[in-house]
Design an enzyme around this catalytic site. Structure first.
Site, PDB file in Angstrom:
ATOM      1  CG  HIS A 153     -10.468  11.160   3.508  1.00  0.00           C
ATOM      2  ND1 HIS A 153     -10.823  12.309   4.160  1.00  0.00           N
ATOM      3  CD2 HIS A 153     -10.058  11.537   2.282  1.00  0.00           C
ATOM      4  CE1 HIS A 153     -10.656  13.348   3.349  1.00  0.00           C
ATOM      5  NE2 HIS A 153     -10.166  12.886   2.200  1.00  0.00           N
ATOM      6  CG  HIS A 156      -4.784   8.470   4.797  1.00  0.00           C
ATOM      7  ND1 HIS A 156      -5.918   7.678   4.820  1.00  0.00           N
ATOM      8  CD2 HIS A 156      -3.903   7.900   5.647  1.00  0.00           C
ATOM      9  CE1 HIS A 156      -5.730   6.678   5.671  1.00  0.00           C
ATOM     10  NE2 HIS A 156      -4.500   6.782   6.175  1.00  0.00           N
ATOM     11  CB  VAL A 183      -9.052   7.351   8.294  1.00  0.00           C
ATOM     12  CG1 VAL A 183     -10.087   8.436   8.004  1.00  0.00           C
ATOM     13  CG2 VAL A 183      -8.561   7.465   9.730  1.00  0.00           C
ATOM     14  CG  HIS A 189       0.950   7.239   6.013  1.00  0.00           C
ATOM     15  ND1 HIS A 189       0.731   7.467   7.349  1.00  0.00           N
ATOM     16  CD2 HIS A 189      -0.068   6.446   5.589  1.00  0.00           C
ATOM     17  CE1 HIS A 189      -0.367   6.842   7.723  1.00  0.00           C
ATOM     18  NE2 HIS A 189      -0.881   6.210   6.667  1.00  0.00           N
ATOM     19  N   GLY A 234      -4.860  -2.181   5.259  1.00  0.00           N
ATOM     20  CA  GLY A 234      -4.417  -1.521   6.483  1.00  0.00           C
ATOM     21  C   GLY A 234      -4.879  -0.086   6.621  1.00  0.00           C
ATOM     22  CD  GLN A 235      -8.377   3.725   3.190  1.00  0.00           C
ATOM     23  OE1 GLN A 235      -9.015   2.803   2.677  1.00  0.00           O
ATOM     24  NE2 GLN A 235      -8.378   4.939   2.700  1.00  0.00           N
ATOM     25  CD  GLN A 253      -1.398   1.772   5.589  1.00  0.00           C
ATOM     26  OE1 GLN A 253      -1.710   2.878   5.997  1.00  0.00           O
ATOM     27  NE2 GLN A 253      -0.906   0.821   6.372  1.00  0.00           N
ATOM     28  CG  ASN A 256       0.159  11.058  11.769  1.00  0.00           C
ATOM     29  OD1 ASN A 256      -0.842  10.830  12.432  1.00  0.00           O
ATOM     30  ND2 ASN A 256       0.789  10.121  11.084  1.00  0.00           N
TER      31      ASN A 256
END
Length: 186
Positions: free
Chosen positions: A97, A99, A95, A101, A92-93, A86, A30
């Site tokens: 794409h 993903h 980007v 966390h 709250g995403q 998200q 990250n």
């Protein structure tokens, strides 16, 4: 050693951040981890929503999350993990794409920030805005649905009441019917 061909996370090139590849997924460090060891896992294919992935991509994504999670826990001496996805701008995403966390956790690691659940505010807040950090890194100034992240409403636990067994059974039956109708549509 980073891969030879460029790898994208949304529209951002992250090739040098990648530390693990499968045929369908990538794991990468990250740009601004919330806690040391906070990493991300995504499908290789740039897709905004989890429901847009194939069954094979979903299976590979979560097997990769499991594998990377074990490694991160060991390397960072963690005793637990937060795993968060998200799914969409309104969730709250930051980007577009998919993903996940992976955040290694230790006893009392966020005691000074309000306790274990402080991680959720951190993910939701500016410090957890991966897209903003990448846009800043790349000098991109855009205003789109992913740059205007909504805040989750505060839950008033005092007024939140437990549901009855009948209410939960009724909802479970309704959802089961919807799941059955999805099977028939395939």
């Amino acid at each position: 050693m980073p891969p030879k061909s460029p790898i994208l996370f949304g529209k951002f090139t992250i090739t040098a951040q990648v530390f693990h590849l499968t045929p369908l997924s990538i794991a990468f460090v990250n740009l601004k981890p919330l806690i040391p060891g906070h990493v991300l896992v995504s499908p290789r294919r740039v897709v905004a929503r989890l429901s847009d992935l194939s069954n094979e991509e979903v299976a590979d994504l979560f097997l990769t999350v499991q594998r990377v999670g074990r490694m991160v826990e060991k390397v960072y001496g963690a005793s637990a993990l937060n795993i968060a996805l998200q799914d969409g701008a309104e969730a709250g995403q930051s980007v577009p794409h998919v993903h996940t966390h992976i955040i290694p956790r230790k006893q009392d690691d966020l005691a000074k920030r309000g306790g274990n659940d402080a991680i959720y505010g951190m993910l939701e807040g500016e410090e957890g805005d991966v897209g903003k950090h990448l846009r800043n890194r790349d000098g991109i100034e855009t205003q789109d649905e992913y740059s205007q992240r909504p805040k989750f409403p505060k839950v008033d636990d005092a007024t939140r009441k437990a549901r009855s067994d009948d209410e939960m059974r009724e909802e479970a039956e309704t959802l089961a019917q919807h799941m059955e109708s999805l099977k028939l549509q395939k």
